[in-house]
Design a protein around this motif. Structure first.
Motif, short mmCIF file in Angstrom:
data_model
loop_
_atom_site.label_atom_id
_atom_site.label_comp_id
_atom_site.label_asym_id
_atom_site.label_seq_id
_atom_site.Cartn_x
_atom_site.Cartn_y
_atom_site.Cartn_z
N VAL A 6 7.18 0.95 1.45
CA VAL A 6 7.22 2.09 0.54
C VAL A 6 8.07 3.20 1.15
O VAL A 6 8.86 3.84 0.45
CB VAL A 6 5.80 2.58 0.19
CG1 VAL A 6 5.82 3.91 -0.55
CG2 VAL A 6 5.07 1.53 -0.64
N LEU A 7 7.93 3.43 2.45
CA LEU A 7 8.76 4.44 3.11
C LEU A 7 10.25 4.11 2.97
O LEU A 7 11.07 4.98 2.69
CB LEU A 7 8.40 4.55 4.59
CG LEU A 7 7.02 5.09 4.93
CD1 LEU A 7 6.79 5.04 6.44
CD2 LEU A 7 6.83 6.49 4.40
N LEU A 8 10.58 2.84 3.17
CA LEU A 8 11.98 2.42 3.06
C LEU A 8 12.48 2.54 1.63
O LEU A 8 13.62 2.97 1.40
CB LEU A 8 12.15 1.00 3.60
CG LEU A 8 11.88 0.85 5.10
CD1 LEU A 8 11.89 -0.62 5.50
CD2 LEU A 8 12.87 1.65 5.93
N MET A 9 11.63 2.19 0.66
CA MET A 9 12.05 2.32 -0.74
C MET A 9 12.23 3.78 -1.11
O MET A 9 13.12 4.12 -1.90
CB MET A 9 11.05 1.62 -1.65
CG MET A 9 11.13 0.11 -1.54
SD MET A 9 10.16 -0.82 -2.75
CE MET A 9 8.51 -0.42 -2.24
N PHE A 31 11.66 -7.80 0.99
CA PHE A 31 10.35 -7.15 1.02
C PHE A 31 9.24 -8.04 0.46
O PHE A 31 8.17 -8.13 1.06
CB PHE A 31 10.39 -5.80 0.28
CG PHE A 31 11.20 -4.73 0.98
CD1 PHE A 31 11.86 -4.95 2.18
CD2 PHE A 31 11.30 -3.46 0.42
CE1 PHE A 31 12.61 -3.96 2.81
CE2 PHE A 31 12.03 -2.46 1.04
CZ PHE A 31 12.69 -2.71 2.23
N PRO A 32 9.46 -8.73 -0.67
CA PRO A 32 8.40 -9.64 -1.14
C PRO A 32 8.08 -10.74 -0.12
O PRO A 32 6.90 -11.10 0.05
CB PRO A 32 8.98 -10.23 -2.44
CG PRO A 32 9.94 -9.19 -2.92
CD PRO A 32 10.54 -8.61 -1.66
N LYS A 33 9.09 -11.26 0.55
CA LYS A 33 8.84 -12.28 1.58
C LYS A 33 8.01 -11.71 2.72
O LYS A 33 7.13 -12.38 3.26
CB LYS A 33 10.15 -12.85 2.11
CG LYS A 33 10.82 -13.80 1.15
CD LYS A 33 12.08 -14.40 1.74
CE LYS A 33 12.68 -15.36 0.73
NZ LYS A 33 13.77 -16.14 1.29
N PRO A 86 0.85 -1.19 0.00
CA PRO A 86 0.00 0.00 0.00
C PRO A 86 0.89 1.25 0.00
O PRO A 86 2.01 1.21 0.49
CB PRO A 86 -0.78 -0.10 1.31
CG PRO A 86 -0.61 -1.49 1.79
CD PRO A 86 0.65 -2.02 1.18
N PRO A 87 0.38 2.36 -0.55
CA PRO A 87 1.23 3.55 -0.69
C PRO A 87 1.73 4.12 0.64
O PRO A 87 2.71 4.84 0.66
CB PRO A 87 0.33 4.55 -1.41
CG PRO A 87 -1.04 4.00 -1.33
CD PRO A 87 -0.94 2.53 -1.09
N ASP A 88 1.10 3.79 1.75
CA ASP A 88 1.56 4.31 3.03
C ASP A 88 2.22 3.22 3.88
O ASP A 88 2.28 3.33 5.09
CB ASP A 88 0.40 4.96 3.79
CG ASP A 88 -0.71 3.98 4.10
OD1 ASP A 88 -0.78 2.92 3.44
OD2 ASP A 88 -1.52 4.26 5.00
N LEU A 114 3.51 -0.71 10.98
CA LEU A 114 4.96 -0.52 11.06
C LEU A 114 5.34 0.86 10.50
O LEU A 114 6.23 1.53 11.04
CB LEU A 114 5.69 -1.63 10.32
CG LEU A 114 7.20 -1.66 10.43
CD1 LEU A 114 7.66 -1.75 11.88
CD2 LEU A 114 7.75 -2.85 9.63
N ALA A 115 4.66 1.30 9.45
CA ALA A 115 4.94 2.62 8.88
C ALA A 115 4.68 3.72 9.91
O ALA A 115 5.46 4.67 10.01
CB ALA A 115 4.08 2.86 7.64
N ASN A 116 3.63 3.58 10.69
CA ASN A 116 3.34 4.58 11.72
C ASN A 116 4.45 4.62 12.76
O ASN A 116 4.88 5.69 13.18
CB ASN A 116 1.99 4.28 12.39
CG ASN A 116 0.84 4.46 11.42
OD1 ASN A 116 0.92 5.25 10.49
ND2 ASN A 116 -0.23 3.74 11.64
N GLU A 117 4.94 3.45 13.18
CA GLU A 117 6.06 3.39 14.13
C GLU A 117 7.30 4.03 13.53
O GLU A 117 8.03 4.76 14.20
CB GLU A 117 6.39 1.93 14.50
CG GLU A 117 5.42 1.25 15.41
CD GLU A 117 5.90 -0.15 15.73
OE1 GLU A 117 6.94 -0.28 16.42
OE2 GLU A 117 5.26 -1.11 15.27
N MET A 118 7.54 3.75 12.25
CA MET A 118 8.72 4.29 11.58
C MET A 118 8.69 5.81 11.50
O MET A 118 9.71 6.46 11.71
CB MET A 118 8.85 3.71 10.17
CG MET A 118 9.29 2.28 10.15
SD MET A 118 9.40 1.70 8.43
CE MET A 118 10.14 0.10 8.70
#
Length: 172
Positions: free
Chosen positions: A27-30, A141-143, A21-23, A154-158
């Motif tokens: 995606v943040l890491l990429m 990432f695919p795994k 998902p975009p958020d 996880l994105a929110n924590e990051m």
């Protein structure tokens, strides 16, 4: 007369089954990966004819971005990956790669931009990072997507952790 709603460019396209998902955290890491790759490319363009202090500024910016990024992965992504993956070899390898990159960062931070080895050390950092990024994006990432990692939580924590790290690693 039948009325069909026009198709607008803003209509979201369906996501592929394992697309993040975009958020999401991935995606943040990429996004981080693309930013540091751009810094490496910029350095290659200017390294032989930089303006005053330009090499040093680019190296400092790239090293800061890498330190923040590696800290986020080590404290948040890798522990989450260990929880959801049956086999964690890729995670352990990534940690070792981070150690090597951090050693090179520590080395270049003690060097002067006119040192004969300055460009070489930065080039090796960029090569290590390119290898690391390729393995993460093509294998890890695919795994993680297939394993059902909650990438949005996880994105929110990051995001929260990144805010704290921005003060710990201030711009030079």
């Amino acid at each position: 007369m039948s009325h069909t709603a026009p198709v607008h460019a803003a209509t979201p396209r369906p996501r592929a089954r394992h697309e993040a998902p975009p958020d999401s955290a991935l995606v943040l890491l990429m996004h981080d990966h693309r930013e540091v790759e751009a810094l490496f490319k910029r350095y290659e363009v200017i390294k032989d004819h930089p303006t005053r202090g330009e090499k040093t500024r680019l190296v400092q910016e790239a090293c800061r971005a890498l330190m923040i990024h590696t800290e986020i992965e080590e404290k948040l992504l890798y522990p989450a990956a260990r929880r959801v993956l049956d086999e964690t070899d890729l995670v352990e390898e990534a940690g070792i790669e981070h150690e090597s990159i951090k050693l090179l960062i520590a080395r270049i931070e003690t060097m002067k931009a006119n040192s004969p080895k300055y460009d070489a050390v930065f080039k090796v950092i960029s090569e290590y990072v390119a290898h690391h990024v390729r393995e993460e994006e093509e294998e890890l990432f695919p795994k993680l997507r297939r394993a059902g990692l909650d990438t949005q939580a996880l994105a929110n924590e990051m995001r929260r952790y990144r805010e704290r790290l921005m003060t710990r690693f201030p711009p030079h």
